[in-house]
Design an enzyme around this catalytic site. Structure first.
Site, PDB file in Angstrom:
ATOM      1  N   GLY A   7       0.813  -1.157   0.003  1.00 30.81           N
ATOM      2  CA  GLY A   7      -0.006   0.127   0.024  1.00 30.81           C
ATOM      3  C   GLY A   7       0.826   1.026   0.036  1.00 30.81           C
ATOM      4  O   GLY A   7       1.325   1.442   1.075  1.00 30.81           O
ATOM      5  N   LEU A   8       0.750   1.881  -1.124  1.00 28.36           N
ATOM      6  CA  LEU A   8       1.575   3.110  -1.485  1.00 28.36           C
ATOM      7  C   LEU A   8       1.028   4.259  -1.644  1.00 28.36           C
ATOM      8  O   LEU A   8       1.361   5.309  -2.328  1.00 28.36           O
ATOM      9  CB  LEU A   8       2.662   2.790  -2.710  1.00 28.36           C
ATOM     10  CG  LEU A   8       3.276   1.607  -2.479  1.00 28.36           C
ATOM     11  CD1 LEU A   8       4.329   1.249  -3.782  1.00 28.36           C
ATOM     12  CD2 LEU A   8       4.485   1.422  -1.085  1.00 28.36           C
ATOM     13  N   MET A  11      -0.094   7.808   2.863  1.00 24.53           N
ATOM     14  CA  MET A  11       0.712   7.153   4.299  1.00 24.53           C
ATOM     15  C   MET A  11       1.933   6.128   3.926  1.00 24.53           C
ATOM     16  O   MET A  11       3.290   6.492   4.210  1.00 24.53           O
ATOM     17  CB  MET A  11      -0.213   6.671   5.191  1.00 24.53           C
ATOM     18  CG  MET A  11      -1.136   7.713   5.997  1.00 24.53           C
ATOM     19  SD  MET A  11      -0.277   8.622   7.249  1.00 24.53           S
ATOM     20  CE  MET A  11      -0.374   7.470   8.617  1.00 24.53           C
ATOM     21  N   GLY A  12       1.442   5.144   3.260  1.00 28.48           N
ATOM     22  CA  GLY A  12       2.435   4.289   2.735  1.00 28.48           C
ATOM     23  C   GLY A  12       3.593   4.572   2.107  1.00 28.48           C
ATOM     24  O   GLY A  12       4.668   4.333   2.484  1.00 28.48           O
ATOM     25  N   ASP A  30       1.929  -2.120  -4.656  1.00 28.55           N
ATOM     26  CA  ASP A  30       0.740  -1.329  -4.756  1.00 28.55           C
ATOM     27  C   ASP A  30       0.151  -2.004  -5.940  1.00 28.55           C
ATOM     28  O   ASP A  30       0.713  -2.293  -7.074  1.00 28.55           O
ATOM     29  CB  ASP A  30       1.051  -0.029  -4.590  1.00 28.55           C
ATOM     30  CG  ASP A  30      -0.363   0.638  -4.507  1.00 28.55           C
ATOM     31  OD1 ASP A  30      -0.654   1.247  -3.331  1.00 28.55           O
ATOM     32  OD2 ASP A  30      -0.919   0.880  -5.414  1.00 28.55           O
ATOM     33  N   SER A 122       0.075   7.409  14.013  1.00 30.11           N
ATOM     34  CA  SER A 122      -0.926   8.920  13.983  1.00 30.11           C
ATOM     35  C   SER A 122       0.374   9.696  13.367  1.00 30.11           C
ATOM     36  O   SER A 122       1.554   9.516  13.691  1.00 30.11           O
ATOM     37  CB  SER A 122      -1.295   9.365  15.370  1.00 30.11           C
ATOM     38  OG  SER A 122      -1.521  10.748  15.054  1.00 30.11           O
ATOM     39  N   GLY A 124      -0.219  11.388   9.852  1.00 23.58           N
ATOM     40  CA  GLY A 124      -0.592  11.932   8.587  1.00 23.58           C
ATOM     41  C   GLY A 124       0.107  12.236   7.497  1.00 23.58           C
ATOM     42  O   GLY A 124       1.346  11.793   7.652  1.00 23.58           O
ATOM     43  N   LYS A 173      -5.123   3.452  19.559  1.00 27.59           N
ATOM     44  CA  LYS A 173      -5.281   4.533  18.411  1.00 27.59           C
ATOM     45  C   LYS A 173      -6.670   4.779  18.382  1.00 27.59           C
ATOM     46  O   LYS A 173      -7.011   6.178  18.129  1.00 27.59           O
ATOM     47  CB  LYS A 173      -4.630   3.891  17.165  1.00 27.59           C
ATOM     48  CG  LYS A 173      -4.682   4.711  15.883  1.00 27.59           C
ATOM     49  CD  LYS A 173      -4.185   6.082  15.889  1.00 27.59           C
ATOM     50  CE  LYS A 173      -4.104   6.931  14.601  1.00 27.59           C
ATOM     51  NZ  LYS A 173      -5.141   6.844  13.931  1.00 27.59           N
ATOM     52  N   HIS A 176      -7.195   7.402  20.956  1.00 31.26           N
ATOM     53  CA  HIS A 176      -6.369   8.566  20.248  1.00 31.26           C
ATOM     54  C   HIS A 176      -7.384   9.487  19.352  1.00 31.26           C
ATOM     55  O   HIS A 176      -7.305  10.791  19.817  1.00 31.26           O
ATOM     56  CB  HIS A 176      -5.107   8.045  19.951  1.00 31.26           C
ATOM     57  CG  HIS A 176      -4.548   9.347  18.852  1.00 31.26           C
ATOM     58  ND1 HIS A 176      -4.838   9.537  17.881  1.00 31.26           N
ATOM     59  CD2 HIS A 176      -3.300   9.852  19.207  1.00 31.26           C
ATOM     60  CE1 HIS A 176      -3.782  10.233  17.062  1.00 31.26           C
ATOM     61  NE2 HIS A 176      -3.043  10.582  18.184  1.00 31.26           N
ATOM     62  N   ASN A 177      -7.995   8.596  18.519  1.00 31.60           N
ATOM     63  CA  ASN A 177      -8.675   9.475  17.467  1.00 31.60           C
ATOM     64  C   ASN A 177      -9.984   9.966  18.164  1.00 31.60           C
ATOM     65  O   ASN A 177     -10.498  11.134  17.855  1.00 31.60           O
ATOM     66  CB  ASN A 177      -9.078   8.513  16.426  1.00 31.60           C
ATOM     67  CG  ASN A 177      -7.975   8.393  15.463  1.00 31.60           C
ATOM     68  OD1 ASN A 177      -6.694   8.651  15.810  1.00 31.60           O
ATOM     69  ND2 ASN A 177      -8.142   8.090  14.309  1.00 31.60           N
ATOM     70  N   GLU A 180      -8.975  12.951  19.805  1.00 27.83           N
ATOM     71  CA  GLU A 180      -8.943  14.001  18.727  1.00 27.83           C
ATOM     72  C   GLU A 180      -9.903  14.849  18.366  1.00 27.83           C
ATOM     73  O   GLU A 180     -10.133  15.867  18.262  1.00 27.83           O
ATOM     74  CB  GLU A 180      -8.355  13.311  17.476  1.00 27.83           C
ATOM     75  CG  GLU A 180      -7.821  14.070  16.281  1.00 27.83           C
ATOM     76  CD  GLU A 180      -7.530  13.284  15.141  1.00 27.83           C
ATOM     77  OE1 GLU A 180      -8.059  13.325  14.003  1.00 27.83           O
ATOM     78  OE2 GLU A 180      -6.398  12.602  15.273  1.00 27.83           O
ATOM     79  N   TYR A 181     -11.297  13.973  17.912  1.00 30.10           N
ATOM     80  CA  TYR A 181     -12.479  14.574  17.804  1.00 30.10           C
ATOM     81  C   TYR A 181     -12.908  15.635  18.839  1.00 30.10           C
ATOM     82  O   TYR A 181     -13.331  16.524  18.364  1.00 30.10           O
ATOM     83  CB  TYR A 181     -13.480  13.333  17.887  1.00 30.10           C
ATOM     84  CG  TYR A 181     -13.578  12.656  16.651  1.00 30.10           C
ATOM     85  CD1 TYR A 181     -12.467  11.970  15.932  1.00 30.10           C
ATOM     86  CD2 TYR A 181     -14.983  12.087  16.180  1.00 30.10           C
ATOM     87  CE1 TYR A 181     -12.747  11.339  14.998  1.00 30.10           C
ATOM     88  CE2 TYR A 181     -15.119  11.125  15.228  1.00 30.10           C
ATOM     89  CZ  TYR A 181     -13.921  10.762  14.433  1.00 30.10           C
ATOM     90  OH  TYR A 181     -14.156  10.113  13.440  1.00 30.10           O
TER      91      TYR A 181
END
Length: 304
Positions: A7-8, A11-12, A30, A122, A124, A173, A176-177, A180-181
């Site tokens: 997966g590129l 992020m990847g 990918d 995390s 981005g 995670k 964590h999100n 974040e919200y």
């Protein structure tokens, strides 16, 4: 260390770049030949199938990082790796997988003698420059085998934790999100109050955000991003107030319910995202109708 990256995307692809800069060997796969070609141009060994990726991973035990959309794409990729790999190989899931689904993927790998690490990630699009905060769940031995890769991806001053057994990285995670919200909602509400002030109209939101970035109790990276965004579009006139959610907030609220933990701030932040996608709702019309019915309060009628 040698590692496969499956997966590129944003992020990847950036993670491949960061790993190569840190001296690691990457085999990159990918479904997009163009994405593979870009990785090859940076120094990665390209693979055009999962079979080719596994074949090119010559270090033992192999380590492959899955960075594809969560849900079926991730589970299907993990299942295929379980068929192609050997006992002792390590599969790292770096997507936003629901921790309950992760436990199912764990069993698929364990049945073939492979190890699973869940890497809550995390950072981005900024992770390439500043590093990624990594929350890793899974067996300690597998974690230590892949630790050089984790350290290369993480910021130099920290941002790396082994959270416990399989699934715990995704669980952490998720929370964590959810946090974040809530943080994002609090900033948005505060700036809205200042923006709509009739006592002090016309205040400079960008200037306030810039001032808060230094010395303030509420300074943060999110506030840095707010200041940057307001510098480019002070009234946010180019953006529609429609806010999506990707699932982690819902899962956090569900976990709070399961554990009987009050989480009103995170829950309301999630509901506000739902609200942002609605306009002139049936519920609002019903509220107006009831006020009119019991008290004769005026209502605004729709135009014919």
């Amino acid at each position: 260390m040698q590692i496969g990256m499956i997966g590129l995307g944003r992020m990847g692809g950036n993670m491949v770049t960061r790993l190569l800069k840190k001296g690691h060997q990457v085999v990159a796969f990918d479904q997009s030949p163009e994405a593979v070609a870009r990785a090859e141009a940076e120094g990665a060994a390209g693979a055009h199938t999962l079979e080719e990726l596994v074949e090119k991973l010559t270090e033992r035990p192999r380590a492959a990082w899955v960075m594809v959309p969560s849900g079926d794409p991730t589970s299907q990729t993990i299942r295929r790796l379980s068929e192609l790999g050997e006992p002792g190989d390590i599969v790292i899931d770096g997507g936003n997988t629901n921790w309950r689904d992760a436990l199912k993927d764990v069993e698929v790998l364990k049945a073939k003698g492979l190890h699973y690490l869940d890497a809550g990630t995390s950072g981005g699009i900024w992770g390439l420059k500043y590093g990624y905060c990594l929350m890793i769940g899974g067996p300690r031995e597998a974690y230590e085998r892949c630790e050089p890769v984790f350290q290369a991806l993480a910021p130099e001053d920290g941002g790396l934790v082994h959270t416990g057994p399989e699934g715990s990285g995704h669980f952490v995670k998720m929370v964590h999100n959810g946090i974040e919200y809530a943080l994002m909602q609090a900033y948005a509400e505060g700036f809205e109050i200042m923006k709509q002030s009739t006592a002090f109209p016309g205040m400079d939101m960008h200037a306030i955000a810039e001032a808060w970035r230094s010395g303030s109790v509420v300074r943060s990276w999110l506030l840095d991003l707010i200041a940057d965004g307001l510098s480019k579009d002070p009234d946010l006139g180019s953006i529609e107030g429609y806010v999506e959610d990707t699932g982690e907030g819902r899962w956090t609220v569900a976990a709070a319910i399961d554990e009987a933990v009050p989480a009103p701030t995170i829950t309301l932040a999630l509901y506000e995202r739902f609200r942002s996608r609605m306009d002139d709702t049936f519920a609002d019309k019903m509220l107006a109708m009831m006020r009119n019915q019991f008290g004769g309060h005026a209502v605004k009628t729709t135009r014919p």
